[in-house]
Write an enzyme that holds these catalytic residues in place. Structure first.
Site, PDB file in Angstrom:
ATOM      1  N   TYR A  42       0.856  -1.188   0.000  1.00  0.00           N
ATOM      2  CA  TYR A  42       0.000   0.000   0.000  1.00  0.00           C
ATOM      3  C   TYR A  42       0.888   1.232   0.000  1.00  0.00           C
ATOM      4  CZ  TYR A  42      -3.297   3.586   1.541  1.00  0.00           C
ATOM      5  OH  TYR A  42      -4.046   4.734   1.616  1.00  0.00           O
ATOM      6  N   GLU A  72      -3.347   7.591  -4.179  1.00  0.00           N
ATOM      7  CA  GLU A  72      -3.330   6.308  -3.483  1.00  0.00           C
ATOM      8  C   GLU A  72      -3.143   5.168  -4.475  1.00  0.00           C
ATOM      9  OE1 GLU A  72      -6.072   4.677   0.002  1.00  0.00           O
ATOM     10  OE2 GLU A  72      -7.019   4.335  -1.956  1.00  0.00           O
TER      11      GLU A  72
END
Length: 393
Positions: A116, A204
């Site tokens: 992530y 993101e």
């Protein structure tokens, strides 16, 4: 402002962030053409809506999953036909869901490990922060709750930018091999450059992946931009998809009003974001439910107030209106005049409670009192909130 994944991936490619080859489609004919541009083999079909949780979503016809892995392009074509034009419901869309009007086909990647990575503004330090984790591919909120030690942050001094030692720290803590580390360092550097130069509010990548051959790819992309900086980026404004936005919010933006629809039944018209949030809180305190956040700003005109009333009444759930104004820069009489004009123009039948305080308040209250309209006055914020909740109930 939010954009779709396929648009974010195009920006990534423009800046040099590696992504799997992909092609969008908005019609049956475009599905065929898009698939023809991809090599034979495993293919991903990804519904394009402005909401997370697409893979776990369910279409209103019962078909599950807005993101599908397909072994062949023929299978991808078949599943795409079921998704396009269908309504996808996810945890973030609410029960109404979102109609899928664009699909994105990508080459399915051979995944070795998922990570992530996100870049956003840390409001506590007023600096960009890079948030990373070895636990990619799942909800970062879940990771933060269950295993917070697996999330780490690197704050960037905007005066100096992202330093080499910070990139090395990220690469090391994520545990890349030496070969992967070189590619990861390049991707992180490029991603930060894109974040900074486009005035992004958030970038993101979940998941960021490594492949068995040592590649590091952005498998997904979620990007939003600072609305206050869009005047510098007409090319990004052109990416705005009005089909993904509430029509009332679109109309509000035309009049420089800050409007966010909620699911309650008491509409709020307030000047100042802080006061607007306090107004929603006090409505809840008295047992009511706010229908919106609506900030007319510190210097609203009569025309903006009229526009605000029309937007509010565009929500069929609204059963009452609470106007809460504190006049600093704002002239209470300007607001009062706008309220009177709006009520007369729209033929308002719903309960309306108005609380005015501050600059030129006496004239504002006189304007309301002499209008001959059914407008309930609140002596204080609490008094007004209690009155509108009681009237709506």
């Amino acid at each position: 402002m939010n954009i779709h994944e396929f648009q974010a991936k195009a920006l990534f490619e423009k800046f040099g962030v590696p992504v799997p080859k992909g092609v969008p489609a908005t019609s049956t004919d475009e599905i065929v053409n898009a698939l023809a541009q991809l090599p034979e083999g495993p293919t991903m079909v990804k519904s394009q809506i402005h909401a997370g949780g697409r893979g776990k979503g369910t279409f209103t016809d019962g078909f599950k999953g807005g993101v599908k892995f397909c072994k062949t392009k023929a299978e991808a074509k078949e599943l795409a036909a079921r998704m396009l034009g269908n309504t996808l419901v996810t945890a973030q869309t609410g029960p109404a869901g979102r109609k899928v009007q664009t699909l994105y086909f990508t080459v399915a990647s051979d995944i070795k490990k998922e990570y992530y990575l996100a870049i956003l503004l840390d409001r506590a330090s007023s600096r960009p922060v890079i948030v990373a984790s070895t636990e990619g591919g799942v909800e970062i909120e879940k990771v933060a709750h269950e295993t917070p030690d697996k999330i780490f942050k690197v704050r960037v001094d905007p005066a100096y930018g992202l330093a080499d030692y910070q990139i090395r720290e990220l690469v090391s803590r994520l545990g890349f091999t030496p070969a992967e580390g070189k590619n990861a360092a390049r991707l992180i550097r490029t991603l930060y450059t894109m974040y900074w130069e486009t005035d992004a509010a958030m970038v993101e990548v979940n998941p960021l992946i490594t492949t068995p051959s040592g590649e590091v790819l952005a498998l997904d992309a979620k990007v939003s931009f600072d609305d206050n900086a869009l005047f510098r980026h007409p090319e990004i404004v052109a990416l705005r998809d009005l089909n993904e936005e509430d029509p009332k919010e679109i109309e509000a933006s035309k009049h420089a009003l800050s409007y966010i629809a909620l699911d309650g039944n008491i509409a709020c018209l307030v000047n100042g974001a802080g006061l607007a949030m306090s107004t929603m809180d006090i409505i809840k305190h008295f047992g009511g439910s706010p229908a919106n956040f609506l900030d007319v700003g510190g210097g609203a005109s009569k025309e903006q107030v009229v526009a605000a009333f029309k937007i509010i009444l565009g929500d069929p759930n609204v059963k009452g209106i609470f106007v809460n104004i504190f006049g600093g820069i704002m002239d209470c009489n300007v607001i009062a005049t706008g309220i009177v004009e709006a009520v007369r123009e729209v033929g308002l039948r719903l309960p309306l409670v108005v609380r005015l305080e501050g600059n030129n308040v006496a004239a504002g209250k006189a304007t309301l009192a002499s209008s001959g309209l059914t407008i309930v006055s609140g002596d204080s914020m609490a008094d007004a909130a209690g009155k509108i909740v009681k009237l709506v109930a």
